[in-house]
Design an enzyme around this catalytic site. Sequence first.
Site, PDB file in Angstrom:
ATOM      1  N   GLY A   1       1.992   6.813   5.516  1.00  0.00           N
ATOM      2  CA  GLY A   1       3.249   7.285   4.974  1.00  0.00           C
ATOM      3  C   GLY A   1       3.248   7.221   3.453  1.00  0.00           C
ATOM      4  O   GLY A   1       2.434   6.525   2.839  1.00  0.00           O
ATOM      5  N   CYS A   2       4.143   7.962   2.832  1.00  0.00           N
ATOM      6  CA  CYS A   2       4.178   8.034   1.371  1.00  0.00           C
ATOM      7  C   CYS A   2       4.627   6.698   0.782  1.00  0.00           C
ATOM      8  O   CYS A   2       3.966   6.144  -0.105  1.00  0.00           O
ATOM      9  CB  CYS A   2       5.083   9.177   0.924  1.00  0.00           C
ATOM     10  N   TYR A   3       5.741   6.167   1.255  1.00  0.00           N
ATOM     11  CA  TYR A   3       6.189   4.862   0.763  1.00  0.00           C
ATOM     12  C   TYR A   3       5.149   3.771   1.027  1.00  0.00           C
ATOM     13  O   TYR A   3       4.860   2.961   0.141  1.00  0.00           O
ATOM     14  CB  TYR A   3       7.519   4.459   1.414  1.00  0.00           C
TER      15      TYR A   3
ATOM     16  N   THR B   1       1.927   3.992   1.269  1.00  0.00           N
ATOM     17  CA  THR B   1       0.786   4.126   0.358  1.00  0.00           C
ATOM     18  C   THR B   1       1.077   3.443  -0.976  1.00  0.00           C
ATOM     19  O   THR B   1       0.297   2.610  -1.464  1.00  0.00           O
ATOM     20  CB  THR B   1       0.461   5.620   0.135  1.00  0.00           C
TER      21      THR B   1
END
Lengths: 347, 347, 347, 347
Positions: free
Chosen positions: A152-154, A156
């Site tokens: 996921g972006c968060y 990472t």
Amino acid sequence: MNKEKLKVAIVGASGFTGSELARLLSDHPKVEIKMITSESHQGKPFSELHPQFFDRLDIPLVSAEEVSKEELDVIFLALPHGVSMDFVAKWKDSGAKIIDLSGDFRLSTKEVYEEWYNKKHSYPEGFATAVYGLPELFSEKIKPATLVANPGCYPTASILSLAPLFAKQLIKENSVIIDAKSGLTGAGIKASATTHFSNVNENFKAYGIAGHRHTIEIEEQLGGLAGGQTAVQFTPHLLPVDRGILVTAYAQVSGEMDQERLTEIYRDFYKDKPFVRLRNQAPGIKDVRGSHYCDVFPVWDKRTNRVIAISAIDNLLKGAASQAVHNMNLMFGLEDAEGLAQIPLKP
Amino acid sequence: MNKEKLKVAIVGASGFTGSELARLLSDHPKVEIKMITSESHQGKPFSELHPQFFDRLDIPLVSAEEVSKEELDVIFLALPHGVSMDFVAKWKDSGAKIIDLSGDFRLSTKEVYEEWYNKKHSYPEGFATAVYGLPELFSEKIKPATLVANPGCYPTASILSLAPLFAKQLIKENSVIIDAKSGLTGAGIKASATTHFSNVNENFKAYGIAGHRHTIEIEEQLGGLAGGQTAVQFTPHLLPVDRGILVTAYAQVSGEMDQERLTEIYRDFYKDKPFVRLRNQAPGIKDVRGSHYCDVFPVWDKRTNRVIAISAIDNLLKGAASQAVHNMNLMFGLEDAEGLAQIPLKP
Amino acid sequence: MNKEKLKVAIVGASGFTGSELARLLSDHPKVEIKMITSESHQGKPFSELHPQFFDRLDIPLVSAEEVSKEELDVIFLALPHGVSMDFVAKWKDSGAKIIDLSGDFRLSTKEVYEEWYNKKHSYPEGFATAVYGLPELFSEKIKPATLVANPGCYPTASILSLAPLFAKQLIKENSVIIDAKSGLTGAGIKASATTHFSNVNENFKAYGIAGHRHTIEIEEQLGGLAGGQTAVQFTPHLLPVDRGILVTAYAQVSGEMDQERLTEIYRDFYKDKPFVRLRNQAPGIKDVRGSHYCDVFPVWDKRTNRVIAISAIDNLLKGAASQAVHNMNLMFGLEDAEGLAQIPLKP
Amino acid sequence: MNKEKLKVAIVGASGFTGSELARLLSDHPKVEIKMITSESHQGKPFSELHPQFFDRLDIPLVSAEEVSKEELDVIFLALPHGVSMDFVAKWKDSGAKIIDLSGDFRLSTKEVYEEWYNKKHSYPEGFATAVYGLPELFSEKIKPATLVANPGCYPTASILSLAPLFAKQLIKENSVIIDAKSGLTGAGIKASATTHFSNVNENFKAYGIAGHRHTIEIEEQLGGLAGGQTAVQFTPHLLPVDRGILVTAYAQVSGEMDQERLTEIYRDFYKDKPFVRLRNQAPGIKDVRGSHYCDVFPVWDKRTNRVIAISAIDNLLKGAASQAVHNMNLMFGLEDAEGLAQIPLKP
């Protein structure tokens, strides 16, 4: 690796992740995009959905059923959570490696998934084969993998902000607070009150307080690094910008610490990771926009005995599409940076 | 209070605070603006500096020396830190009450000031008479005051986010983290790399990590509420918007807690404070823009045993100009809301 | 006018126009809001739809059927085009005066309406009684009116940019080009690809080229001023801001012209119009944001023999809600500026 | 062209143009950046001025005097108007080809320059050798050139919007109006009231009305295409975005016209120009951001007998840096698209 290009399919064309994958893979010297799928837009040129591709990528969108009919090397799934799992099950033996950009195989078990995603998992067998695709932590596992769960972006940005300290087991239990801020593309391409310009522009707010599902993804990975479990307080916020995540992470450490030692720990940890840049000042999200970089800046506050670690990524790239391409590069023995060397676009 | 209007001077016309004071006081039914001063723009109409006032407030700017020549009720000092103190010293016996919007008299002592502002204080006697002008905490002290130190923007939002818990001595020592985000007007009207559009727009970054001077202002006030000292971790960030501060405050509490009790504590504390709105969902900064409101939203996270308290203000209003007007209202026996009843401007 | 307050209803609560009307009328000293209607949100507090009103306007929304049951002085219709007409027909004899903010009665005849709006008109009789509610041109007709068609946002800014020249019949036929730019709120509150943040932010584009329906509204009014017909080239564009319209109008004039004469013509025409500010430099949309002002700046280019006239308004206020309130003031013998004296909010 | 890389210098490192040149040339497969100069920042790493280059382009900045000491193929001058001319004079016989991104050699003669730039020209001999570097019009002249005057940003978008019609001599005299809108980077990197975030954000205004110096550049080029002189009305506006120019051009044509013929004329004119995309809908500036494309969309309005032609470019790329690289490619026999194939970055 011979001279032939990798044959790839992008499944799910309509969102931001699909369009960024298409942009990166179009320019990737070792890749040929064989198809892009969309059920609702079959037959339309890809560039009709995303006009920036006009005259560059006008291939017609096809049904996902076409995937089975072609010999492919990689399938990228740019689909919503809960939809991806069925396609993974369907294509697991197709001979193609699968890189899933959804959340369906990021967690450790079916049980954890079902608790946090509040949804039944249709292919729990996948958890055993799926590798968590964060190359800075797991490049050796990613290389032979056939199914990669793209982070996921968060998570990472969050994991990379504190990984060096967790890896050294220096973090005090229950001391971690991750205050995260994301650009609006993180909310997706769907039109809603949440994504309406007038609710975002000149605004800023928290959401998912005390319950966002990326919490558990962060906890599992950071806990795993330290060889145990950990709890983090994670609060996401919505920034009035298109791209970018900035994480401000707070933690207490055990043992002696000072700025020099802190910097050294980070430098050691990231010394062979070409896409993590250890900065000597606070990075802004625009310093990494349009690139695969994660900029990290750890500060020691001796007054409060706390580490404040800042990290910045482009949520659509290092937080999604370029991370998926990085995983592909690893899985097929290509150079890490192949197709990923863009310098950030600023301003 | 008789029917006559208060005669006021605004000292310092060029900044955002001066212009917002002028806007509010122009429309205040009990106020007459006698003069606005600017040394560098003497003689120019006020509206030449701030064109939105064209045809509304075209009075010529005068030197601060004119202040002594007029019988005034209130002097608002909209001046930089370090400049204000001299004017306070000069006009302390002028018969006018002084509301100082700088940081020169917000802290407890000369020593604390000089440590955090890194600057010699020229009028230390002022600390004894200055009252910290946060009406939600000190309205009774503000009423008879002759010198009010108008709070900082970050401290206003930060203090109001956690005051109810500190007042009940429920906060665990060294557990407070205040992650604060401010619109660009907080950086002032001066042109610099920091305020250049291309460095702000589509960007977001932290600054003043582990050393911002608002830290001590927050610590003194929150500590004071609990009858002691406290340390807080305060990290400001710059938002790509004009106005607004959002504070996300984290704290551990002593004793039992649940959401109901938490809400009750906040409701009790703010029950007679007309400008604090206890929200039942996360407020955005646009919900308060252009108004004197502070929206507060406390959440109990039972999983981590932590309070997350969100507060939102307009940094130029509740964080500066309208708070100054509120203080004036209190000092002259006017209604709290006189001239301050604007409904937020959204979108 | 006696001391009693005007009883008003706002029909249509969910959009930006309805919410701005509610904001202005809440603070209007001569008005009492008796009801706000919404079919889809009946029973909900108004502030649930528009959280900025929390604690300020929490009255429950009611069905439009309630309008008939109450004795009202004014009904504001904040409804989409094509919906308004039925309510005008229904309430025309209710005793209340109607101010319609839609486009249903802005044009001269049923035939013109049906051609440009591509829709059948259900109450053509209304065209005979409707008065075009642009106070700078028609205040004497507005005062006795029972049905006022509140002008469109683009037409308001466009007409005021060139009215002085048309009124003097100085404009050369087919020489007028109006290049108009609007903030996103002009596109309404409905979530769609058009209003998605990522399609608006950092973007700018034209739309409705050569066919926007505001063209005919502008042509009818400017033509009427000159006692005939006129054709204008009108091109709207979408700005990545919430509020504001800037019009850049180009025209050739007949006869001699110079800057002095041009300015004089504008000064004469607007000398008794308190809300048109004749500026001496190019206005920005932020100079009028949050206010009822229309800033106008005419320039004579002797090199090309052309007038360039700039005008700026807040599209939600002078372009909609505050213009409606101004019309109400005129219709009920109140002061023009009653409830409309806000100084622009900048920054 | 042998395998060796072109040795280039970028003179002027501090601005946006210099930084974009550095970004493009860093990734250009046939180029080696030998030096970047800055008088005021000598010795600092380039990435200290532009942190997005951290770890990518950290070479120390040198004085412009170093240019003479090195054997170079190309010198890019990214300097302000009035400064460039002296360096052109100095290095004209150095053996390096010069691409000047300033306005110093864009016009036809010293006299025209001095009238519009209000400044004495120190090297008038340069006008004879300088080639106007708009590849869509002058690729054959650019190839052998030793001094190329890289076009202005507004002129690039303006000329390309109407060039097909001027080339066919179809434009009626004095009918052309160019209403242009630019992102803030067009105003440069210098901190000033003009570039202060709070004056730009949520704002929009015209400037340089009836006198902007890009007017004459457009007039000379469009007039030249038609074999004569022409006058255009040019009005620039400032958009609250970082990048992008959108031109809305209006013109009357002689002879019969319809949409089909209009489209055909444009298609013919641009058929071999790989970076002009003839769109079938109105382009937004975000459709070309980060790329070398110019998107063009011509519309015929039969109601008014007028052409409305829209064009969109990235002002820092097709309007400056990538156009300079394109000129370099032509001057050295490289492929047009070498190093310029970026797909637009959206969102």
